[in-house]
Design a protein around this motif. Structure first.
Motif, short mmCIF file in Angstrom:
data_model
loop_
_atom_site.label_atom_id
_atom_site.label_comp_id
_atom_site.label_asym_id
_atom_site.label_seq_id
_atom_site.Cartn_x
_atom_site.Cartn_y
_atom_site.Cartn_z
N TYR A 162 0.81 -1.22 0.00
CA TYR A 162 0.00 0.00 0.00
C TYR A 162 0.84 1.27 0.00
O TYR A 162 0.30 2.36 -0.08
N GLY A 163 2.17 1.13 0.12
CA GLY A 163 3.04 2.30 0.09
C GLY A 163 2.74 3.28 1.20
O GLY A 163 2.42 2.90 2.33
N ALA A 164 2.81 4.56 0.88
CA ALA A 164 2.61 5.61 1.88
C ALA A 164 1.14 5.88 2.16
O ALA A 164 0.82 6.62 3.09
N GLU A 165 0.23 5.30 1.36
CA GLU A 165 -1.19 5.58 1.52
C GLU A 165 -2.02 4.30 1.64
O GLU A 165 -2.67 3.88 0.68
N PRO A 166 -2.03 3.68 2.83
CA PRO A 166 -2.88 2.50 3.02
C PRO A 166 -4.35 2.91 2.97
O PRO A 166 -4.67 4.09 3.09
N GLU B 86 -7.99 3.96 3.84
CA GLU B 86 -8.47 4.73 4.99
C GLU B 86 -9.15 3.81 6.00
O GLU B 86 -9.96 2.96 5.64
N GLY B 87 -8.78 3.95 7.25
CA GLY B 87 -9.35 3.14 8.32
C GLY B 87 -8.70 1.77 8.49
O GLY B 87 -9.04 1.03 9.40
N ALA B 88 -7.77 1.42 7.62
CA ALA B 88 -7.10 0.12 7.72
C ALA B 88 -6.08 0.16 8.86
O ALA B 88 -5.49 1.20 9.14
N PRO B 89 -5.83 -0.97 9.51
CA PRO B 89 -4.85 -1.02 10.59
C PRO B 89 -3.41 -1.12 10.07
O PRO B 89 -2.52 -1.54 10.79
N ILE B 90 -3.19 -0.75 8.82
CA ILE B 90 -1.86 -0.84 8.20
C ILE B 90 -1.23 0.55 8.22
O ILE B 90 -1.80 1.49 7.65
N PRO B 91 -0.07 0.70 8.86
CA PRO B 91 0.57 2.02 8.85
C PRO B 91 1.19 2.32 7.48
O PRO B 91 1.41 1.41 6.68
N PRO B 92 1.45 3.61 7.21
CA PRO B 92 2.11 3.95 5.95
C PRO B 92 3.47 3.27 5.83
O PRO B 92 4.16 3.05 6.83
N ASN B 93 3.85 2.93 4.62
CA ASN B 93 5.15 2.33 4.29
C ASN B 93 5.42 1.03 5.06
O ASN B 93 6.55 0.76 5.45
N ALA B 94 4.39 0.23 5.23
CA ALA B 94 4.53 -1.03 5.98
C ALA B 94 4.80 -2.20 5.02
O ALA B 94 4.12 -2.37 4.02
N ASP B 95 5.81 -3.00 5.35
CA ASP B 95 6.04 -4.27 4.67
C ASP B 95 5.00 -5.25 5.20
O ASP B 95 4.65 -5.21 6.39
#
Length: 197
Positions: free
Chosen positions: A130-134, A136-145
């Motif tokens: 998802y890169g820098a923009e997961p 909206e509302g997802a529990p995934i932080p920006p830039n997450a592997d």
């Protein structure tokens, strides 16, 4: 004739030459480490249990069981057991259309490297997730592997999957006396997008 002024050179101390070479070696290793860290990471697929036969191709509908995790092990998404209204017509698992615009790029690339019946661990670097923009509302932080544990239950061409979904819809309509009830409409076509989108 002009005379050149001579400057006497001092001999290099024994330990100084070693220090010089150690300094050069440390600089080379540091530069190599920085270059390695800056290289883009790719999708990796580790086989936990080998599957059999050919793997799915672009355009297939892949039925999977999966769980998606962040680097710290937090599960952010997982498939739910399939509850098809007519058992046996469709494989167990979550159906996903194997198209690059239907899934995140890394998940699409990873599924192409799998086989029916196999289980895999798919690592997806942030730039292929998802890169820098997961979402909206997802529990995934920006830039997450991301890492997905995936079981490939089955796969088939999209046309065959659509036929089976339509057959299921017809059976449901017949069971309801020919009337299109609420439950029948949603079963007509397979989802075009999988969970990791």
């Amino acid at each position: 004739m002009t005379e050149v002024t001579r400057v006497p050179l001092r001999p290099i101390a024994g330990g100084s030459l070693v220090k010089l070479w150690l300094g050069v070696l440390a600089a080379v290793l540091l530069a190599g480490g920085i270059a390695w860290a800056a290289m883009p990471k790719g999708v990796t697929v580790d086989t936990v249990t080998a599957g059999e036969g050919e793997g799915p191709q672009q355009g297939d509908v892949v039925f999977v069981r999966y769980s998606g995790m962040l680097e710290d092990g937090t599960v952010f998404d997982q498939s739910q057991p399939a509850q098809w209204p007519i058992p046996g017509l469709l494989p167990e698992g979550t159906p996903m259309l194997l198209e690059p615009d239907a899934l995140i790029v890394g998940f699409y690339e990873g599924l192409l490297q799998t086989q029916k019946g196999g289980t895999y661990e798919i690592f997806i670097p942030a730039e292929k997730a998802y890169g820098a923009e997961p979402p909206e509302g997802a529990p995934i932080p920006p830039n997450a592997d991301l890492t997905f544990n995936v079981e490939i239950v089955d796969f088939m061409p999209e046309a065959e999957a659509r036929e089976r979904f339509q057959a299921m819809e017809q059976m449901l309509m017949q069971a309801q006396g020919g009337e299109g009830g609420e439950g029948a409409g949603g079963a007509a076509t397979p989802p075009a997008e999988g969970a990791p989108q």
